[in-house]
Design an enzyme around this catalytic site. Sequence first.
Site, PDB file in Angstrom:
ATOM      1  N   HIS A 100      33.117  44.701  39.308  1.00 58.26           N
ATOM      2  CA  HIS A 100      34.153  43.682  39.116  1.00 58.26           C
ATOM      3  C   HIS A 100      34.152  42.713  40.287  1.00 58.26           C
ATOM      4  O   HIS A 100      33.796  43.057  41.416  1.00 58.26           O
ATOM      5  CB  HIS A 100      35.546  44.308  38.950  1.00 58.26           C
ATOM      6  N   HIS A 102      36.735  40.080  42.292  1.00 56.97           N
ATOM      7  CA  HIS A 102      38.103  39.612  42.522  1.00 56.97           C
ATOM      8  C   HIS A 102      38.040  38.103  42.714  1.00 56.97           C
ATOM      9  O   HIS A 102      37.337  37.622  43.620  1.00 56.97           O
ATOM     10  CB  HIS A 102      38.682  40.216  43.811  1.00 56.97           C
TER      11      HIS A 102
HETATM   12  P1  DGP Z   1      38.537  47.601  44.135  1.00 56.33           P
HETATM   13  O1  DGP Z   1      39.338  48.143  45.261  1.00 56.33           O
HETATM   14  O2  DGP Z   1      37.631  46.448  44.560  1.00 56.33           O
HETATM   15  O3  DGP Z   1      37.792  48.682  43.375  1.00 56.33           O
HETATM   16  O4  DGP Z   1      39.581  46.914  43.131  1.00 56.33           O
HETATM   17  C1  DGP Z   1      40.173  47.545  42.050  1.00 56.33           C
HETATM   18  C2  DGP Z   1      41.341  46.701  41.651  1.00 56.33           C
HETATM   19  O5  DGP Z   1      41.801  47.138  40.393  1.00 56.33           O
HETATM   20  C3  DGP Z   1      42.556  46.774  42.593  1.00 56.33           C
HETATM   21  O6  DGP Z   1      42.758  45.498  43.204  1.00 56.33           O
HETATM   22  C4  DGP Z   1      43.720  47.124  41.708  1.00 56.33           C
HETATM   23  C5  DGP Z   1      43.192  46.917  40.319  1.00 56.33           C
HETATM   24  N1  DGP Z   1      43.719  47.837  39.331  1.00 56.33           N
HETATM   25  C6  DGP Z   1      43.702  49.194  39.402  1.00 56.33           C
HETATM   26  N2  DGP Z   1      44.240  49.722  38.301  1.00 56.33           N
HETATM   27  C7  DGP Z   1      44.612  48.667  37.508  1.00 56.33           C
HETATM   28  C8  DGP Z   1      45.230  48.585  36.227  1.00 56.33           C
HETATM   29  O7  DGP Z   1      45.542  49.570  35.559  1.00 56.33           O
HETATM   30  N3  DGP Z   1      45.462  47.334  35.752  1.00 56.33           N
HETATM   31  C9  DGP Z   1      45.120  46.200  36.453  1.00 56.33           C
HETATM   32  N4  DGP Z   1      45.409  45.031  35.901  1.00 56.33           N
HETATM   33  N5  DGP Z   1      44.520  46.256  37.661  1.00 56.33           N
HETATM   34  C10 DGP Z   1      44.271  47.479  38.167  1.00 56.33           C
END
Ligand code: DGP
Length: 114
Positions: A100, A102
């Site tokens: 992913h 950001h």
């Molecule tokens: P990383 O730390 O780069 O693996 O980012 C994972 C991101 O995913 C973190 O910024 C929070 C987001 N995240 C985790 N769970 C959920 C979810 O259930 N819904 C959404 N919209 N975001 C989520």
Amino acid sequence: MNDCLFCKIIAGAIPSERVYEDSYAYAFRDISPQAPVHVLIVPKAHLSGLDGLTGAEDRLLADLLRAAHTIAVQEGIDGSGYRLISNCGPDACQSVHHLHFHLLGGKQLSEKMD
Ligand code: DGP
């Protein structure tokens, strides 16, 4: 992948606020935003992260980067600027093992990258 959070989000099994979708990519707002605009851009196909790439995904990566720009325009931050980050592995605090990006913007971001 059955137990992958982002695969469940893409499939609609877990709700998300969708901001963009095409054949290859899905993008939705981060649950814990670090900026006024904080969107996660993910490939619909499961890839674990940047360290899992083989070269076969090059076209997909280009599509994801183009999607990031499209979303920046859609969110009205293409002029003010934005940052695109992909955390990979433990030192980068990758918490979800589905590739992913950001997309962050909507405020002056820090010069520091850590
Ligand atoms: P990383 O730390 O780069 O693996 O980012 C994972 C991101 O995913 C973190 O910024 C929070 C987001 N995240 C985790 N769970 C959920 C979810 O259930 N819904 C959404 N919209 N975001 C989520």
